[in-house]
Design a protein around this motif. Structure first.
Motif, mmCIF file in Angstrom:
data_model
loop_
_atom_site.group_PDB
_atom_site.id
_atom_site.type_symbol
_atom_site.label_atom_id
_atom_site.label_comp_id
_atom_site.label_asym_id
_atom_site.label_seq_id
_atom_site.Cartn_x
_atom_site.Cartn_y
_atom_site.Cartn_z
ATOM 1 N N VAL A 19 0.866 -1.076 0.110
ATOM 2 C CA VAL A 19 -0.124 0.027 -0.098
ATOM 3 C C VAL A 19 1.052 1.319 0.037
ATOM 4 N N SER A 20 2.048 1.316 0.866
ATOM 5 C CA SER A 20 2.909 2.351 0.751
ATOM 6 C C SER A 20 3.493 2.728 -0.769
ATOM 7 N N LYS A 21 3.730 1.492 -1.159
ATOM 8 C CA LYS A 21 4.575 1.895 -2.679
ATOM 9 C C LYS A 21 3.430 2.390 -3.529
ATOM 10 N N PHE A 22 2.036 1.819 -3.319
ATOM 11 C CA PHE A 22 0.942 2.322 -4.242
ATOM 12 C C PHE A 22 0.923 4.027 -4.170
ATOM 13 N N LEU A 23 0.769 4.305 -2.640
ATOM 14 C CA LEU A 23 0.888 5.741 -2.439
ATOM 15 C C LEU A 23 1.817 6.463 -3.205
ATOM 16 N N ARG A 24 3.056 6.193 -2.915
ATOM 17 C CA ARG A 24 4.225 6.717 -3.705
ATOM 18 C C ARG A 24 3.838 6.953 -5.123
ATOM 19 N N CYS A 25 3.426 5.859 -5.687
ATOM 20 C CA CYS A 25 3.118 6.043 -7.170
ATOM 21 C C CYS A 25 2.048 6.941 -7.527
ATOM 22 N N LEU A 26 1.219 7.394 -6.803
ATOM 23 C CA LEU A 26 0.140 8.217 -6.861
ATOM 24 C C LEU A 26 0.569 9.799 -6.427
ATOM 25 N N ASP A 27 1.573 9.924 -5.678
ATOM 26 C CA ASP A 27 2.148 11.076 -5.386
ATOM 27 C C ASP A 27 2.363 12.162 -6.337
ATOM 28 N N GLY A 28 1.672 13.322 -6.325
ATOM 29 C CA GLY A 28 1.960 14.397 -7.663
ATOM 30 C C GLY A 28 0.500 14.110 -8.216
ATOM 31 N N HIS A 29 -0.308 12.989 -8.255
ATOM 32 C CA HIS A 29 -1.592 12.868 -8.761
ATOM 33 C C HIS A 29 -2.610 13.022 -7.745
ATOM 34 N N LEU A 30 -2.413 12.395 -6.759
ATOM 35 C CA LEU A 30 -3.488 12.307 -5.300
ATOM 36 C C LEU A 30 -3.604 13.571 -4.940
ATOM 37 N N GLN A 31 -5.013 14.078 -4.935
ATOM 38 C CA GLN A 31 -5.251 15.319 -4.440
ATOM 39 C C GLN A 31 -6.226 15.145 -3.160
ATOM 40 N N TYR A 32 -6.785 14.050 -2.862
ATOM 41 C CA TYR A 32 -7.591 13.906 -1.558
ATOM 42 C C TYR A 32 -7.050 12.512 -1.151
ATOM 43 N N LEU A 33 -6.808 12.518 0.243
ATOM 44 C CA LEU A 33 -6.500 11.239 1.035
ATOM 45 C C LEU A 33 -7.231 11.333 2.311
ATOM 46 N N GLY A 34 -8.158 10.229 2.488
ATOM 47 C CA GLY A 34 -9.140 9.973 3.603
ATOM 48 C C GLY A 34 -8.333 8.747 4.282
ATOM 49 N N LEU A 35 -8.146 9.025 5.750
ATOM 50 C CA LEU A 35 -7.651 7.779 6.634
ATOM 51 C C LEU A 35 -8.600 7.726 7.855
ATOM 52 N N ALA A 36 -9.137 6.489 7.737
ATOM 53 C CA ALA A 36 -10.174 6.008 9.009
ATOM 54 C C ALA A 36 -9.084 5.274 9.703
ATOM 55 N N MET A 37 -8.742 5.799 10.734
ATOM 56 C CA MET A 37 -7.807 5.264 11.717
ATOM 57 C C MET A 37 -8.297 4.991 12.829
ATOM 58 N N TYR A 38 -8.324 3.717 13.384
ATOM 59 C CA TYR A 38 -8.947 3.370 14.932
ATOM 60 C C TYR A 38 -7.828 3.265 15.812
ATOM 61 N N PRO A 39 -7.874 4.108 17.099
ATOM 62 C CA PRO A 39 -6.948 3.848 17.987
ATOM 63 C C PRO A 39 -6.522 2.498 18.546
ATOM 64 N N SER A 40 -5.442 2.144 18.233
ATOM 65 C CA SER A 40 -4.986 0.662 18.819
ATOM 66 C C SER A 40 -3.524 0.648 19.015
#
Length: 374
Positions: free
Chosen positions: A213-234
């Protein structure tokens, strides 16, 4: 009296009842003039039922008014009327959203739906990645794709779908259990999306999966405009975020962080509301904000029925007064609807705004909004 009222006014009035099914049903019985507007809201979202009673309803009403068709209640064994119902699907003129879950019909039997722009696949197991790709090909105009716990028995090595103009929005939930989807993200045909929503699990997923997933995010860098993170405290959150390496992103314009703020509305007129924040979640927002020229930072505010024994006033005050956050044009505190009605969500939003104002959490860039759920 009803006939003398301009139809534009009655239609506008009925629009305000969009989430009140009993009132809409009552309006549909008042007069013929009120029927189309009432039906437009009553049948905008329809659950598909493969039985004899649904077929005439589909032909007369659903094909005219439905914008969302939900197949999640489709039985394990398709009813004999199933193929006939599927045959009618392309005739639903306003259809824009399809939800499939549990056991979708075989891609061979599913029709091409050229008007659908949003597809949600939930808790669905495909025999192979090839069938998943074949299913996605049934939606040539697709712009929004939600994948929640979608699995493939035979992952194999397949050519994944290419969307000519790219996806506008991609949501992935349960990615730790979906090696087929992860293979897609790591392939040369990875989805080029401008908006991405990730649901970070509570458990400790395989670091190799998070690395994909991290590599996928880096591929999108420069193209990605919106990022939503649903993170549960754990306890596993920090290690998961370290592997994802979100700090490498640099061009996100809108960032949405969920499950980091919990607001507890006053139970009586004598008790004040309380707010609890989870630092590990909100600190992530600060780290990402510092690397991006954000136009909007959104904090999702959860409403919980439980009362905490303490609040997080000092940390919240420091967060909103942080230099990085203060430079963002819009900081939105968005109260989620959850199981509440829109009226209740709007009321909680007002209570939260009062709570924040009383504690000095104000600023020209701080806005409040409630989840309309529509």
């Amino acid at each position: 009296m009803f006939s003398a009222m301009p139809p534009e006014l009655t239609d506008r009035t009925i629009d305000f009842l969009w989430d009140r099914q009993p009132d809409l049903r009552a309006c549909s019985l008042v007069c013929r003039q009120w029927l189309p507007s009432s039906r437009r809201h009553l049948f905008e979202s329809t659950t598909v039922r493969p039985d004899a009673r649904f077929l005439p309803f589909l032909s007369s009403v659903v094909t005219k008014y439905a914008r969302t068709l939900d197949f999640r209640l489709w039985p394990p064994e398709m009813d004999p009327l199933g193929p006939e119902i599927l045959h009618h699907m392309p005739m639903v003129l306003n259809l824009r959203n399809v939800v499939l879950g549990s056991l979708p019909p075989s891609p061979e039997n599913f029709p091409v739906l050229s008007r659908v722009v949003k597809l949600s696949l939930q808790h669905t197991e495909f025999p192979s990645c090839a069938e998943l790709v074949e299913s996605l090909a049934k939606f040539p105009a697709l712009r929004e794709l939600e994948l929640a716990w979608v699995t493939c028995v035979d992952v194999g090595h397949n050519v994944w779908p290419r969307f000519p103009s790219g996806l506008e929005y991609l949501s992935i939930q349960g990615f730790a259990q979906t090696p087929g989807i992860l293979q897609w993200l790591s392939s040369d045909d990875y989805p080029r999306t401008r908006a991405l929503a990730l649901h970070i699990p509570n458990d400790a997923p395989d670091p190799a999966l998070l690395s994909t997933v991290s590599k996928f995010l880096r591929c999108l860098d420069g193209h990605l405009q919106y990022l939503g993170l649903a993170m549960y405290p754990s306890p596993n959150l920090q290690s998961s975020l370290a592997v994802l390496d979100l700090g490498g992103l640099s061009n996100v314009q809108r960032l949405r962080i969920g499950h980091g703020i919990y607001f507890h509305p006053p139970t009586t007129h004598r008790t004040s509301g309380m707010c609890r924040t989870f630092r590990s979640v909100l600190t992530t927002a600060l780290g990402l904000a510092s690397n991006n020229q954000l136009a909007e930072l959104i904090f999702d505010v959860e409403i919980s029925p439980d009362m905490w024994s303490f609040s997080s006033d000092s940390f919240f005050k420091g967060l909103l007064r942080d230099h990085t956050v203060a430079q963002i044009p819009v900081v939105r505190l968005h109260v989620l609807r959850g199981s509440h009605s829109y009226d209740a969500a709007a009321r909680h939003c007002r209570q939260f705004a009062v709570y924040m104002g009383e504690r000095g959490y104000v600023g020209r860039n701080i806005l409040y909004s409630a989840d309309e759920g529509k």
